[in-house]
Scaffold this motif. Sequence first.
Motif, PDB file in Angstrom:
ATOM      1  N   ALA A 119       1.048  -1.052   0.650  1.00 42.37           N
ATOM      2  CA  ALA A 119      -0.416  -0.201   0.052  1.00 42.37           C
ATOM      3  C   ALA A 119       0.884   1.301   0.003  1.00 42.37           C
ATOM      4  O   ALA A 119       0.087   2.679  -0.765  1.00 42.37           O
ATOM      5  N   ARG A 120       1.852   1.165   0.334  1.00 41.18           N
ATOM      6  CA  ARG A 120       2.578   2.566   0.070  1.00 41.18           C
ATOM      7  C   ARG A 120       3.204   2.620  -1.476  1.00 41.18           C
ATOM      8  O   ARG A 120       3.570   3.898  -1.572  1.00 41.18           O
ATOM      9  N   ARG A 121       2.908   1.627  -2.321  1.00 39.05           N
ATOM     10  CA  ARG A 121       4.164   2.192  -3.421  1.00 39.05           C
ATOM     11  C   ARG A 121       2.655   1.862  -4.801  1.00 39.05           C
ATOM     12  O   ARG A 121       3.154   2.513  -5.332  1.00 39.05           O
ATOM     13  N   LEU A 122       1.355   1.013  -3.656  1.00 38.73           N
ATOM     14  CA  LEU A 122       0.397   1.835  -4.763  1.00 38.73           C
ATOM     15  C   LEU A 122      -0.922   2.521  -4.355  1.00 38.73           C
ATOM     16  O   LEU A 122      -0.110   2.340  -2.912  1.00 38.73           O
ATOM     17  N   SER A 123      -1.539   2.716  -4.902  1.00 36.71           N
ATOM     18  CA  SER A 123      -2.869   3.225  -4.288  1.00 36.71           C
ATOM     19  C   SER A 123      -3.493   1.545  -3.622  1.00 36.71           C
ATOM     20  O   SER A 123      -3.033   1.113  -3.180  1.00 36.71           O
TER      21      SER A 123
END
Length: 420
Positions: A119-123
């Motif tokens: 969730a840090r890299r993608l929405s």
Amino acid sequence: MQLTVRTVLNRAHPLKSFVYADIRFVPRKLSQGRIEVQVKPRTNSRGCCPECQRRCPTYDHQFVREFKFIPLWGVLVVLLYTPRRVSCPPHGVLVEAMPWANGKSHMATAYMSFLATWARRLSWSETAQTFQATWDDVFRAVRWVVEYGLQHRSLAGIKAIGVDEIQYRKGHKYLTLVYQIDAGCRRLLWITETRTVKAFEGFFTWFGKRRSKALQVVCSDMWKPYLNVIRRHAGQALNVLDKFHIVAHLNKAVDETRRRDAADLRRKGDNVTLKHSRWCLLKRPVNLTKNQAGRLRDLLRINLSTVRAYLLKEDFNHFWTYVSPTWAGKFLDRWCRAANRSRIAPMMAKARMLKSHRELILNYFRAKKEFSSGVVEGLNTKVKLVTRKAFGYREYNTIKIALFHTLGRLPEPKHAHRFA
């Protein structure tokens, strides 16, 4: 297949006092199917009380529960377990503590950490779609990781902080943000809704008197309520004023002067001289396009208040090249006198503002130029990126969790397997 999956689970996610029993693949029409892993307690083992962690005798059993686990090869994995209720003398009859789950959550803690990492890299929506979860699953996972991190983070050794506010929704909805800006650690420390004195006072109440008195540098803008709160709670610290906002104030004065001159010229019938000149005057010379640079050269040949204001603004850039606070102060005094002699009302107003904050502005040099608002503005850009990536958040608590997750540099729960 059972041997292979069981070996992977035992290596990556070992369970003390429990074993992975039957493993089977269950096909489904509308999806890739799922892998169901039955978890059983070891023979003669006792359940653990969730309150005191004491081993207690079994009282009875509940129905089978499902726990989502990390997908293997894109196939959802589900742990199946029949929880025991244990009889604890001090706490009564309770559902046993399960080492792979937290409370009544239907997700394994390893799965929540896995979702939170991605969730840090993608929405959050993309994370849910990729790993066969829902948006609510991702939200709960991130919230659990953030709550754990906030409980276990260290606040020792904080010497420098920066405070700023950003608008995160229409209708004057602001967030007040406080960052740690030490050279070795730059992170979000505290966040609250609204931009008020009471809101900023809440930070020092939470931070504590001992830590506040240990602060050496505080970066802020020139908003008077901020300056008063900082002086009251961290008066020993160097209050370094926001370089970005000082430059922005000078640009605003140039633009205001341009608008006044343009109105005067229009009244005289001249609609050409200052047309399309705004960004020629506000952009840095190195960032001008070829056409804008030529337009600026033409403007500099005209004796206008706008041109004189522009030259004063550009001359102020030399202020930031000084090293000594003494010489920087002499330049500031000289520049303020020149601005007052120019008789340009917007520049005279900015000169008075700079003169009234003289000592705070010179703290930038007393801090050896090691601390500035550039770090704070960079973190603010990341805040806006987090919000933009999600197309905005409706609730304050949601954006608070998202920002701490991305910018808080919080410690994470430990697992046998690390999620890269």
